[in-house]
Design an enzyme around this catalytic site. Structure first.
Site, mmCIF file in Angstrom:
data_model
loop_
_atom_site.group_PDB
_atom_site.id
_atom_site.type_symbol
_atom_site.label_atom_id
_atom_site.label_comp_id
_atom_site.label_asym_id
_atom_site.label_seq_id
_atom_site.Cartn_x
_atom_site.Cartn_y
_atom_site.Cartn_z
ATOM 1 N N ASP A 84 -17.197 19.754 9.652
ATOM 2 C CA ASP A 84 -18.128 20.005 8.544
ATOM 3 C C ASP A 84 -19.527 20.285 9.111
ATOM 4 O O ASP A 84 -20.027 19.504 9.931
ATOM 5 C CB ASP A 84 -18.136 18.737 7.658
ATOM 6 C CG ASP A 84 -18.845 18.939 6.340
ATOM 7 O OD1 ASP A 84 -18.966 20.094 5.891
ATOM 8 O OD2 ASP A 84 -19.265 17.918 5.750
ATOM 9 N N GLY A 208 -21.687 19.471 -1.667
ATOM 10 C CA GLY A 208 -22.418 18.581 -2.587
ATOM 11 C C GLY A 208 -21.624 18.267 -3.836
ATOM 12 O O GLY A 208 -22.166 18.248 -4.942
#
Ligand code: 13P
Length: 293
Positions: A84, A208
């Site tokens: 990530d 998010g």
């Protein structure tokens, strides 16, 4: 079964659902997410930030742990082990360590440099059979100590990055890592439509994923977001469950029951269960339940 994320995200995109990317930080999180994915017959992506990789002892440790857990737990659903927000060096290290998917986050670089580095890493990842995510337009919030303002990606820049052969693209549409501020104006679905049109229908990635109202998540999936990243939500439920366990006096070293309270397997169990419940909730919301193929 460890696989790259290309096929699962292509199927998600075509089927109008999203695959959950859940960040892992330790063995308990990994086990909870793998077991829940298997129980829900859902594909899943295990996300590892560079900070979490370091914490767990390095990318090789993470890859070995995930592969061994996947095998010994008898997981049959497709699982991708994904870096990530990787740096240029981090991507190379994860390819060497045995990850099955990587993200190169060049969003903070000058655009031409982002293009050049992404191109090199796309070729390298594909040569090794990995899928690769790229990013245009920084996602707001704080990730591993780096804070960026919320941004909306430029569709033309997105098209240029996608033309390099990336498998899926993180494009900012007003999303922010961590807790959303009270005055947050929501996802820009109009911007998403433009980005999806300009990128010719590539699976898009929504970072998010914590704290976005369900109706906006559904609108984002309908608009082409096929991978949704969730980290803070799991951290919150893990912390809450652990706190309750401790407040109940079960881990108090001064209490009479100290022989029971010290066992880390017991201390971490409520958090493990809370993560499983959170992952289930998200898989149901994203529509990936029963979609393991
Ligand atoms: P949240 O922490 O807001 O869930 O975001 C996670 C994320 O996007 C990881 O890349």
């Amino acid at each position: 079964m460890l696989v790259n994320a290309t096929r699962m995200l292509k199927l998600a995109h075509e089927g109008h659902y999203a695959v959950g990317h859940f960040n892992i930080n330790n063995l308990e999180w990994t086990k909870a997410i793998l077991l829940e994915a298997e129980a829900q017959k859902s594909p899943v992506i295990l996300g590892v930030s560079e900070g979490a990789g370091k914490y767990m002892g390095g990318f090789k440790v993470v890859a070995a742990m995930v592969k061994a857990l996947d095998e010994s737990l008898g997981i049959t659903v497709p699982v991708a082990l994904h870096l990530d927000h990787g740096s240029y060096e981090g991507v190379k290290a994860c390819i060497a360590a045995g990850f099955t998917s990587v993200m190169f986050d060049g969003s903070s670089l000058p655009f031409e440099e982002n293009i050049a580095k992404t191109k090199e890493l796309v070729d390298l990842a594909h040569d090794h059979g990995l899928s690769i995510e790229a990013e245009v337009g920084a996602i707001g919030g704080t990730e591993d100590g780096i804070t960026a303002d919320g941004e909306i990606a430029d569709p033309e820049e997105c098209a240029k990055i996608v033309a390099l052969g990336v498998d899926f693209l993180a494009a900012g549409i007003g999303n922010i890592h961590g807790i959303y501020p009270k005055d947050w104006t929501g996802l820009h679905i109009d911007a998403l439509e433009k980005i999806q049109k300009a990128t010719g229908g590539i699976p898009l990635v929504l970072h998010g994923g914590t704290g976005i109202p369900d109706d906006q998540i559904k609108a984002a999936i309908a608009g082409g977001m096929s991978k949704i990243n969730v980290n803070t939500d799991c951290q919150l439920v893990f912390a809450e469950a652990t706190k309750e366990y401790c407040l109940a006096g079960k881990a108090d070293p001064t209490a009479d029951n100290k022989s029971k309270g010290y066992d880390p397997r017991k201390l971490l169990k409520p958090g493990f269960e809370a993560i499983r419940a959170k992952v289930k909730e998200k898989m149901e919301l994203f529509g990936s339940v029963g979609k393991a193929a």
